[in-house]
Structure formats: structure tokens, C-alpha cells
Write a protein that holds these residues in place. Structure first.
Motif, PDB file in Angstrom:
ATOM      1  N   CYS A 277     -37.796  -9.400  28.815  1.00 26.18           N
ATOM      2  CA  CYS A 277     -37.459 -11.659  27.876  1.00 26.18           C
ATOM      3  C   CYS A 277     -35.958 -12.025  28.925  1.00 26.18           C
ATOM      4  O   CYS A 277     -34.990 -11.355  28.277  1.00 26.18           O
ATOM      5  N   PRO A 278     -36.752 -13.025  29.426  1.00 25.70           N
ATOM      6  CA  PRO A 278     -35.571 -14.222  30.060  1.00 25.70           C
ATOM      7  C   PRO A 278     -34.870 -14.353  29.187  1.00 25.70           C
ATOM      8  O   PRO A 278     -34.125 -14.697  29.541  1.00 25.70           O
ATOM      9  N   LEU A 279     -34.882 -14.454  27.889  1.00 22.63           N
ATOM     10  CA  LEU A 279     -34.117 -15.149  26.666  1.00 22.63           C
ATOM     11  C   LEU A 279     -32.978 -13.875  26.063  1.00 22.63           C
ATOM     12  O   LEU A 279     -32.214 -13.822  24.884  1.00 22.63           O
ATOM     13  N   ALA A 280     -33.308 -12.426  26.510  1.00 25.39           N
ATOM     14  CA  ALA A 280     -32.589 -11.546  26.014  1.00 25.39           C
ATOM     15  C   ALA A 280     -31.352 -11.416  25.007  1.00 25.39           C
ATOM     16  O   ALA A 280     -30.954 -10.898  24.384  1.00 25.39           O
ATOM     17  N   ASP A 281     -30.226 -11.584  26.149  1.00 25.02           N
ATOM     18  CA  ASP A 281     -29.559 -12.111  26.311  1.00 25.02           C
ATOM     19  C   ASP A 281     -28.616 -12.453  25.275  1.00 25.02           C
ATOM     20  O   ASP A 281     -27.524 -12.059  24.900  1.00 25.02           O
ATOM     21  N   GLY A 282     -29.416 -13.430  25.486  1.00 24.79           N
ATOM     22  CA  GLY A 282     -28.936 -15.283  24.020  1.00 24.79           C
ATOM     23  C   GLY A 282     -29.237 -14.454  22.772  1.00 24.79           C
ATOM     24  O   GLY A 282     -29.753 -15.796  21.514  1.00 24.79           O
ATOM     25  N   CYS A 283     -30.892 -13.657  22.579  1.00 28.31           N
ATOM     26  CA  CYS A 283     -31.490 -13.428  21.437  1.00 28.31           C
ATOM     27  C   CYS A 283     -30.616 -12.577  20.139  1.00 28.31           C
ATOM     28  O   CYS A 283     -30.558 -11.254  20.775  1.00 28.31           O
ATOM     29  N   ALA A 284     -30.711 -13.483  19.183  1.00 24.91           N
ATOM     30  CA  ALA A 284     -29.438 -12.655  17.749  1.00 24.91           C
ATOM     31  C   ALA A 284     -30.759 -11.454  17.615  1.00 24.91           C
ATOM     32  O   ALA A 284     -30.026 -10.694  16.854  1.00 24.91           O
ATOM     33  N   ALA A 285     -31.879 -12.005  17.504  1.00 31.53           N
ATOM     34  CA  ALA A 285     -32.578 -11.134  17.026  1.00 31.53           C
ATOM     35  C   ALA A 285     -32.969  -9.233  17.488  1.00 31.53           C
ATOM     36  O   ALA A 285     -32.668  -8.748  16.919  1.00 31.53           O
TER      37      ALA A 285
END
Ligand code: SF4
Length: 337
Positions: free
Chosen positions: A194-202
Motif C-alpha cells: 500500500c502506498p499509504l502504509a508508512d503514514g497509516c495509524a491502523a
């Protein structure tokens, strides 16, 4: 997000990419059809509507029964009635042009905050808030929103505004929707790629499936009703247009009882008591099962074969494509009887 969208975004008949904007008529039509309905089901209906009625004023001028008949099978029939009314208002009061802001759009029948935001962003490139169930899921996970839905909606809308970029305003919500569908799925989110993984709190808390937080589920009540299929000597069936207001409003249907608040009661010990007329009614095997948003329906089907020709406009050759899904099931059960 745009890098992902440009590679993996869906090609859909109502979609154009920034800076070209999709006509508001197409955004509106597709968004109304997509409410509670999956994309694969909507595509043939969208193509059929835009072929029959290429502009909003063509749709406004169409007879209501043609619009309801073309909508048959899509469900949630109040959408079709509101669609037709909204088309008439756009055509008569706005010269065939949709209002370009959320307030003006929301004044039209059948357009709520989500749909207004979607039209404003996708058709007019405005930086509105566009949060459907899919975007809600991505936002709730990305920010680990602990408030349960639906109370979390306001917070999620505010969070959406914090991540919304200035560039490509019409593409951003569509990119997020496709991403939610393909990657951040309800049951099996594809976090590793996922391209958002680094910022994803969950993801960081390894709690992806805990978001969005949902209220406890209530069991759906089960209702029991009965539908009456009468066939005359020519094989035509007795069909009525249901009242405008209420379940399956304005749709062609077999007479029925016992399953809506406005209905006559259904006495299972005496099924023919609620029949539209006296005849030799016989129950056809097992009831038809159908799930609505707020209840599950078990519908008995009573069939009567008349030896005479039916008299009056209610007697019609059955065209299943013109019937709502529940009545198609009733018709199938009657044919098997
Ligand atoms: S990391 Fe996983 S949970 Fe977070 S946005 Fe990506 S797919 Fe969704």
C-alpha cells in the motif's frame, strides 16, 4: 495516490481524467445509481439511460413510467422518482445546467451531502468533501478514528479536508474510491504493497480490521407477506402500479399484502382473504425470500388461473425486465407452480 490511480484506476463509462471533467449529468446519474448498488450492476443501466436520454432535459421530458421501467431491477425505487423530479427542476429552473455548488445541488431531490460533494468535485473541480463508505474506511484506518460510525462521520469529513490536495480535485475522490476498492478492502486490506502504509495509524498498530469502528449490529426483523399472481386465459397477468410513496413506490407489481406498514394484514390461515379479487387461489410452494435494508421478507406466492380473458388495463403480458427484483422472484415462483 495519483501515481497509484494513474496506473490502476478503473476505466468507467462515467469517468474522465483531470483536467477534462465529466459532464454533471453523468456524474449525478452514476452517483444516484451507485447508492447501495455495486459498479458492475450500474454500468448497463447507466449506458441504457444515457443512450435513451442523452441530456438531463431528455430525461426530464420522459414519461415517469418509462423512467421507472428503465430503473426496474436497480432497487431503492425512491431514487428513480427523485431522479426524474430533479431532472425536471434542473431543466425548468436552471436551464438544463446543474448548480455548481454544494448548496445548490443539495436543494435538488435525492441529493444528500455526499452526492452533492461528489458532483461539485468531479464535475466542477471544486474542493468539496467527498466521503462515501469506501473513503470512510480508508480515512478511519489511516487516522485510526476510534469513534464508532455514524458518529465518526463529521470527524472523518474534517480529516478528509486535511489530506485533500489542491491538484486534480476531481480525480482525488475517485482515486481514493478505487484505491479503497482494490487495496484497502473491508476484509483483506493489501497493506504490504500500500502506498499509504508508512503514514497509516491502523497499519502501524496492526489493527487494520478494527477500523472503521462500527456500532453493534441489530438483527433484521423478518416480515411475512403474500403476493397474488392471477393469469387469464391468454396467459396475461394482473399487475398494478404501486402507490408513489412507500416500498417499491411507482413500480409495476403483482398485488400483495402484509409486508408494508400501509398494507392490508395477511392472515396465513386464510391467504385468499387479502387477495385482490375472488378466484381459486393456491399457494405456490415455498415463500420467496428477499432482503431489504431494514428487514428480511418471506413472501408467499398465491396463483390463480382464470378460465376467462381478463378485462381492464391491469391485465398485461409480463415483462420481467419491467418488474422490481422482488416481483421477478414472485413471477419465477408462480411459473414453477
Ligand atoms: S496500510 Fe492497509 S489499512 Fe492502511 S490505508 Fe493501506 S491498505 Fe488501508
Amino acid at each position: 495516490m495519483f501515481a497509484w490511480y494513474d496506473r490502476h484506476g478503473r476505466t468507467l463509462p462515467w469517468r474522465r481524467r483531470w483536467p477534462e471533467l465529466t459532464p454533471a449529468y453523468h456524474v449525478w446519474l452514476s452517483e444516484i445509481m451507485l447508492q447501495q448498488t455495486v459498479v458492475a450492476t450500474v454500468i448497463p443501466y447507466f449506458l441504457d439511460f444515457t443512450r435513451r436520454w442523452p441530456t438531463v432535459c431528455d430525461l426530464a421530458a420522459a414519461p415517469a413510467e418509462d423512467v421507472m421501467s428503465a430503473w426496474a431491477g436497480l432497487g431503492y425505487y425512491a431514487r428513480a422518482r427523485n431522479l426524474h423530479r430533479a431532472a425536471q427542476i434542473v431543466c425548468s429552473d436552471h436551464g438544463g445546467l446543474f448548480p455548481q455548488n454544494v448548496e445548490g445541488l443539495r436543494a435538488l431531490p435525492g441529493i444528500g451531502p455526499y452526492t452533492a460533494g461528489a458532483i461539485a468535485a468531479i464535475a466542477f473541480g471544486q474542493p468539496s468533501i467527498v466521503v462515501d463508505g469506501n473513503i470512510e474506511r480508508v480515512m478511519a484506518r489511516y487516522f485510526a478514528v476510534a469513534t464508532p460510525l455514524p458518529a465518526a462521520k463529521a470527524d472523518i469529513g474534517a480529516l478528509y479536508a486535511t489530506v485533500r490536495p489542491d491538484e486534480r480535485p476531481s480525480d482525488f475522490p475517485q482515486a481514493l474510491m478505487d484505491f479503497a476498492n482494490a487495496v484497502c478492502t473491508p476484509k483483506a486490506p493489501g497493506c504490504p504493497g500500500c502506498p499509504l502504509a508508512d503514514g497509516c495509524a491502523a497499519r502501524q498498530a496492526d489493527a487494520q480490521r478494527d477500523f472503521p469502528v462500527k456500532p453493534p449490529k441489530k438483527a433484521k426483523p423478518v416480515r411475512r407477506g403474500i403476493a397474488f399472481v392471477a393469469l387469464d386465459s391468454d396467459g396475461r397477468a394482473y399487475l398494478q402500479t404501486r402507490p408513489e410513496r412507500g416500498m417499491l413506490g411507482g413500480m409495476l407489481a403483482f398485488p400483495s399484502a402484509g409486508w408494508t406498514d400501509a398494507d392490508q394484514a395477511y392472515d396465513r390461515d386464510d391467504p385468499s382473504a387479502s387477495a385482490p379479487f375472488a378466484a381459486d387461489w393456491a399457494l405456490a410452494g415455498r415463500p420467496v425470500a428477499h432482503v431489504f435494508t431494514h428487514f428480511t421478507l418471506d413472501m408467499d406466492v398465491a396463483v390463480a388461473r382464470l378460465a376467462r380473458r381478463g378485462d381492464g388495463p391491469e391485465w398485461q403480458t409480463v415483462r420481467p425486465a419491467s418488474l422490481p427484483t422482488l416481483m421477478r422472484k414472485v413471477w419465477d415462483a408462480a411459473k414453477r407452480a
